[in-house]
Design a protein around this motif. Structure first.
Motif, mmCIF file in Angstrom:
data_model
loop_
_atom_site.group_PDB
_atom_site.id
_atom_site.type_symbol
_atom_site.label_atom_id
_atom_site.label_comp_id
_atom_site.label_asym_id
_atom_site.label_seq_id
_atom_site.Cartn_x
_atom_site.Cartn_y
_atom_site.Cartn_z
ATOM 1 N N GLN A 10 0.818 -1.203 0.000
ATOM 2 C CA GLN A 10 0.000 0.000 0.000
ATOM 3 C C GLN A 10 0.857 1.261 0.000
ATOM 4 N N SER A 11 2.018 1.190 0.629
ATOM 5 C CA SER A 11 2.879 2.373 0.698
ATOM 6 C C SER A 11 3.657 2.605 -0.582
ATOM 7 N N SER A 12 3.801 1.592 -1.426
ATOM 8 C CA SER A 12 4.623 1.736 -2.629
ATOM 9 C C SER A 12 3.813 1.727 -3.924
ATOM 10 N N SER A 13 2.525 1.458 -3.842
ATOM 11 C CA SER A 13 1.712 1.329 -5.057
ATOM 12 C C SER A 13 1.290 2.698 -5.588
ATOM 13 N N THR A 14 0.884 2.709 -6.843
ATOM 14 C CA THR A 14 0.440 3.928 -7.513
ATOM 15 C C THR A 14 -0.988 3.732 -8.011
ATOM 16 N N ASP A 15 -1.753 4.790 -8.081
ATOM 17 C CA ASP A 15 -3.147 4.683 -8.496
ATOM 18 C C ASP A 15 -3.259 4.356 -9.979
ATOM 19 N N ASP A 16 -4.388 3.788 -10.368
ATOM 20 C CA ASP A 16 -4.608 3.351 -11.745
ATOM 21 C C ASP A 16 -4.517 4.500 -12.750
ATOM 22 N N ALA A 17 -5.036 5.657 -12.384
ATOM 23 C CA ALA A 17 -5.036 6.785 -13.321
ATOM 24 C C ALA A 17 -3.606 7.194 -13.687
ATOM 25 N N THR A 18 -2.719 7.174 -12.705
ATOM 26 C CA THR A 18 -1.324 7.509 -12.984
ATOM 27 C C THR A 18 -0.697 6.474 -13.897
ATOM 28 N N HIS A 19 -0.965 5.200 -13.625
ATOM 29 C CA HIS A 19 -0.434 4.137 -14.486
ATOM 30 C C HIS A 19 -0.911 4.312 -15.932
ATOM 31 N N ARG A 20 -2.181 4.670 -16.106
ATOM 32 C CA ARG A 20 -2.708 4.831 -17.458
ATOM 33 C C ARG A 20 -2.049 5.996 -18.174
ATOM 34 N N THR A 21 -1.817 7.074 -17.447
ATOM 35 C CA THR A 21 -1.168 8.237 -18.046
ATOM 36 C C THR A 21 0.245 7.897 -18.507
ATOM 37 N N VAL A 22 0.991 7.208 -17.650
ATOM 38 C CA VAL A 22 2.373 6.867 -17.991
ATOM 39 C C VAL A 22 2.425 5.879 -19.151
ATOM 40 N N ILE A 23 1.546 4.881 -19.130
ATOM 41 C CA ILE A 23 1.520 3.881 -20.209
ATOM 42 C C ILE A 23 1.197 4.537 -21.542
ATOM 43 N N ARG A 24 0.274 5.490 -21.537
ATOM 44 C CA ARG A 24 -0.069 6.187 -22.781
ATOM 45 C C ARG A 24 1.160 6.889 -23.356
ATOM 46 N N LYS A 25 1.965 7.462 -22.477
ATOM 47 C CA LYS A 25 3.137 8.202 -22.936
ATOM 48 C C LYS A 25 4.243 7.266 -23.406
ATOM 49 N N ILE A 26 4.437 6.158 -22.679
ATOM 50 C CA ILE A 26 5.538 5.249 -23.013
ATOM 51 C C ILE A 26 5.211 4.381 -24.218
ATOM 52 N N PHE A 27 4.020 3.793 -24.205
ATOM 53 C CA PHE A 27 3.655 2.829 -25.249
ATOM 54 C C PHE A 27 2.829 3.451 -26.376
ATOM 55 N N LYS A 28 2.440 4.717 -26.194
ATOM 56 C CA LYS A 28 1.661 5.419 -27.225
ATOM 57 C C LYS A 28 0.363 4.684 -27.549
ATOM 58 N N VAL A 29 -0.298 4.184 -26.493
ATOM 59 C CA VAL A 29 -1.563 3.503 -26.679
ATOM 60 C C VAL A 29 -2.659 4.305 -26.017
ATOM 61 N N GLY A 30 -3.915 4.044 -26.418
ATOM 62 C CA GLY A 30 -5.038 4.838 -25.921
ATOM 63 C C GLY A 30 -5.569 4.324 -24.619
ATOM 64 N N GLY A 31 -6.686 4.886 -24.214
ATOM 65 C CA GLY A 31 -7.335 4.469 -22.968
ATOM 66 C C GLY A 31 -7.769 5.675 -22.182
ATOM 67 N N GLY A 32 -8.744 5.463 -21.321
ATOM 68 C CA GLY A 32 -9.264 6.553 -20.523
ATOM 69 C C GLY A 32 -8.358 6.890 -19.373
ATOM 70 N N GLY A 33 -8.609 8.046 -18.751
ATOM 71 C CA GLY A 33 -7.819 8.456 -17.606
ATOM 72 C C GLY A 33 -8.377 7.904 -16.373
#
Length: 345
Positions: free
Chosen positions: A322-345
């Motif tokens: 719980q102390s080291s995890s990141t929320d789903d919205a942040t993961h989606r934002t980063v994945i969109r930038k790295i992998f250039k794939v779509g998806g909601g925020g």
């Protein structure tokens, strides 16, 4: 005018509180209930109840004194000064990246010293999955450590000199610099045997390490990312290959389902949380955040994989996670930038 009292403001798991200072936007991630982002340090926060007694997050009581119209123009600076100490171990880092830190840290400089046996070098945005492995293991083993943040866009020359790969994470353990996440994890096992994260039997220990190096851990993660992005990282995406990539990924996911089902517990090796779980957690966390949005594929509660679902629940219940995890919205934002794939925020 009577005083105004605002009570019982609950911050859910990993809530992000933003101070919209005209000069910057600072984000403080409040750890989930029972979290231990300070790596063994008590987290006494003014204005918060005992963190172990709050069932769904920390409860903050704010007593806002009534003020006249002339006094109502409060500057951001005065608010910052009044609230900076309210978050305990979360400290402001003026002019530094990141601008806040949830754990003990030392300045990013070659001469920085620490009284702790471990100094962790990790990314400034706390997203690197390999850094998360080490961070999670340190908190799980309750090792006291300090953190030195490395800006991946502007790595200091001195860091690149002491770490041949020039990558994060790295760690200084009892004065020795170690890099590569698995090597760091194994070094921590040897240096801090009090809370083991590998089986004591040599054959089982070797099998677990092999599973991390060349087995299920890497195979599942790689297949998941290829399914998510439509191909290998760096390659041009080909959506026509997605059905085939999905089949490959589900084959590895079925292997994990069967492996957990063979044990008496909810973790990969059975009842004990281990380095195998730790090494697979970052990828599974990122896939769980993105696959439902990008491919319509549920990870955390997929009825076809009940053992995997139980694994997710068991992992998510652990304070160190719980102390080291990141929320789903942040993961989606980063994945969109790295992998250039779509998806909601």
């Amino acid at each position: 005018m009577p005083a105004i009292q605002v009570t019982a403001l609950q911050f859910p798991s990993q809530t992000r509180v933003q101070s919209r200072d005209p000069r910057a936007i600072r984000t403080v991630s409040l750890p989930r209930t029972g979290g231990n982002a300070g790596a063994g340090r008590s987290r006494k926060c003014r204005g918060f109840t005992d963190p172990h007694s709050a069932p769904h997050g920390r409860v903050m009581s704010l007593h806002v004194a009534a003020m006249s119209a002339a006094e109502s123009a409060v500057s951001w600076k005065s608010l910052e000064d009044k609230t900076a100490s309210s978050v305990g171990d979360f400290s402001l880092r003026e002019g530094l990246v990141p601008s806040t830190a949830p754990s003990s840290w030392v300045p990013t400089a070659p001469e920085s010293e620490t009284s702790s046996r471990v100094l962790l070098f990790r990314d400034t945005n706390s997203w690197c999955p390999f850094c998360q492995r080490v961070w999670l293991a340190l908190d799980e083993k309750e090792i006291e450590y300090d953190t030195e943040f490395i800006d991946l866009r502007n790595k200091p020359d001195w860091y690149q000199e002491i770490v041949p790969t020039k990558l994060v994470p790295a760690a200084k353990i009892d004065g020795e610099v170690v890099w590569e996440s698995l090597d760091i994890l194994l070094k921590l096992e040897d240096a801090f045997p009090e809370t083991p994260l590998l089986p004591s039997e040599e054959d089982q220990r070797s099998a677990a390490i092999q599973m991390i190096k060349e087995g299920l851990v890497n195979e599942l993660a790689g297949a998941g990312y290829r399914f998510m992005s439509g191909g290998a990282f760096g390659e041009e995406r080909d959506e026509s290959k997605v059905p085939e990539l999905k089949d490959v990924f589900e084959g590895h996911l079925a292997d994990l389902e069967a492996l957990i089902g063979q044990t008496s517990g909810d973790y990969v090796l059975g009842e004990e949380f281990s380095l195998v779980d730790i090494c697979i957690v970052p990828s599974m966390e990122r896939l769980a955040a993105n696959l439902p949005v990008i491919r319509g594929f549920e990870m955390r509660n997929n009825e076809r994989y009940p053992n995997v679902a139980a694994w997710y629940r068991a992992v998510q219940s652990r304070p160190a996670y719980q102390s080291s995890s990141t929320d789903d919205a942040t993961h989606r934002t980063v994945i969109r930038k790295i992998f250039k794939v779509g998806g909601g925020g």
